[in-house]
Scaffold this motif. Structure first.
Motif, mmCIF file in Angstrom:
data_model
loop_
_atom_site.group_PDB
_atom_site.id
_atom_site.type_symbol
_atom_site.label_atom_id
_atom_site.label_comp_id
_atom_site.label_asym_id
_atom_site.label_seq_id
_atom_site.Cartn_x
_atom_site.Cartn_y
_atom_site.Cartn_z
ATOM 1 N N GLN A 60 1.007 -1.075 0.129
ATOM 2 C CA GLN A 60 -0.125 -0.147 -0.005
ATOM 3 C C GLN A 60 0.860 1.308 -0.051
ATOM 4 N N TYR A 62 3.944 1.373 -1.152
ATOM 5 C CA TYR A 62 4.539 1.462 -2.838
ATOM 6 C C TYR A 62 3.607 2.085 -3.514
ATOM 7 N N PHE A 63 2.267 1.616 -3.537
ATOM 8 C CA PHE A 63 1.206 2.148 -4.323
ATOM 9 C C PHE A 63 1.065 3.761 -4.190
ATOM 10 N N TRP A 64 1.168 4.233 -3.015
ATOM 11 C CA TRP A 64 1.004 5.882 -2.758
ATOM 12 C C TRP A 64 2.418 6.368 -3.207
ATOM 13 N N GLY A 66 4.158 5.585 -5.839
ATOM 14 C CA GLY A 66 4.056 5.423 -7.170
ATOM 15 C C GLY A 66 3.077 6.625 -7.740
ATOM 16 N N ARG A 67 1.990 6.592 -6.839
ATOM 17 C CA ARG A 67 1.004 7.694 -7.264
ATOM 18 C C ARG A 67 1.276 8.862 -7.185
ATOM 19 N N HIS A 68 1.909 9.400 -6.158
ATOM 20 C CA HIS A 68 2.530 10.897 -5.632
ATOM 21 C C HIS A 68 3.797 11.167 -6.186
ATOM 22 N N SER A 113 3.348 -2.811 -7.175
ATOM 23 C CA SER A 113 2.366 -1.937 -6.431
ATOM 24 C C SER A 113 2.847 -0.613 -6.772
ATOM 25 N N PHE A 114 4.292 -0.485 -6.847
ATOM 26 C CA PHE A 114 4.534 0.894 -7.278
ATOM 27 C C PHE A 114 4.162 1.279 -8.597
ATOM 28 N N GLY A 117 0.425 2.301 -8.764
ATOM 29 C CA GLY A 117 0.085 3.548 -8.345
ATOM 30 C C GLY A 117 0.330 4.514 -9.510
ATOM 31 N N TRP A 123 -7.618 3.926 -6.238
ATOM 32 C CA TRP A 123 -6.880 3.654 -4.814
ATOM 33 C C TRP A 123 -7.908 2.739 -4.221
ATOM 34 N N PRO A 201 -0.449 8.983 -13.478
ATOM 35 C CA PRO A 201 -1.472 8.551 -12.520
ATOM 36 C C PRO A 201 -2.862 9.629 -12.738
#
Length: 203
Positions: A60, A62-64, A66-68, A113-114, A117, A123, A201
């Motif tokens: 989770q 790593y996802f964020w 990647g998103r930001h 996961s990155f 994101g 999300w 994203p």
């Protein structure tokens, strides 16, 4: 050195270690801890909870990232581009199936996961599927380690208690082997052309 006594005396710390290890990545400690749980040294349900939460929280995060910060990170580490683009191609092809299974796919699991994101995956959808996927992954490896622990005990009986150093050595060798494979894959990826442009994203 008595590994069993060490775990028995400091068992609570192993749950924390399992959480941190799975947050960062890796199933080696989960297999080892599952083996120890089969010997009655750890609670398998607490171990499952620690590894489930660690894996979920790590991906989770790593996802964020990647998103930001995805585009900035790729500019900073261009060698990651190939792994990210590979994960995005898998996501485009298999979608939900990939989100549920990427932890089991060596070579791109570090980037998945990155990369998601940086994709159009909402999300909330990733959060719910990631929670389920982390549970499947943690259950699988805790179960494998637990099964191996019982299998060794059935074959060796009480001798398994003096088998701790060998057991630890096997898992360390496994971890080193996985690390070497990852290193070779990264070197191979760095020799490949970058290819497509990273996905921006959604807001």
């Amino acid at each position: 050195m008595n590994i069993h006594q060490l775990i028995a005396d400091n068992g609570a710390y192993f749950y924390l270690i399992a959480f941190i290890w799975t947050f960062l990545e890796g199933e080696t400690i989960v297999l080892f801890a599952g083996f120890a749980a089969a010997q009655g040294l750890l609670d398998p349900f607490l171990l499952l909870a620690a590894t489930w939460l660690g894996s979920f929280a790590g991906d989770q995060a790593y996802f964020w990232i990647g998103r930001h910060c995805g585009l900035w990170v790729l500019k900073r580490f261009p060698g990651w581009r190939y792994g990210v683009e590979t994960a995005l191609r898998w996501l485009e092809r298999y979608n939900t199936g990939f989100i549920l299974s990427f932890r089991f796919i060596y070579g791109i699991r570090n980037f998945s996961s990155f990369a998601m994101g940086m994709s159009a995956v909402h999300w909330k959808r990733f959060l719910s599927l990631n929670l389920l996927a982390a549970g499947l992954w943690a259950s699988s490896f805790v179960a494998v380690g637990y099964f191996l622990g019982h299998a060794f005990r059935a074959v060796l009986g009480d001798i398994v208690r003096s088998f701790s150093i060998v057991m630890l050595g096997v898992f360390v060798a496994f971890a080193v082997g996985v690390w070497l494979v990852h290193r070779l894959q990264k070197r191979r990826q760095l020799r490949l052309p970058p290819g497509a442009t990273a996905v921006t994203p959604p807001p």
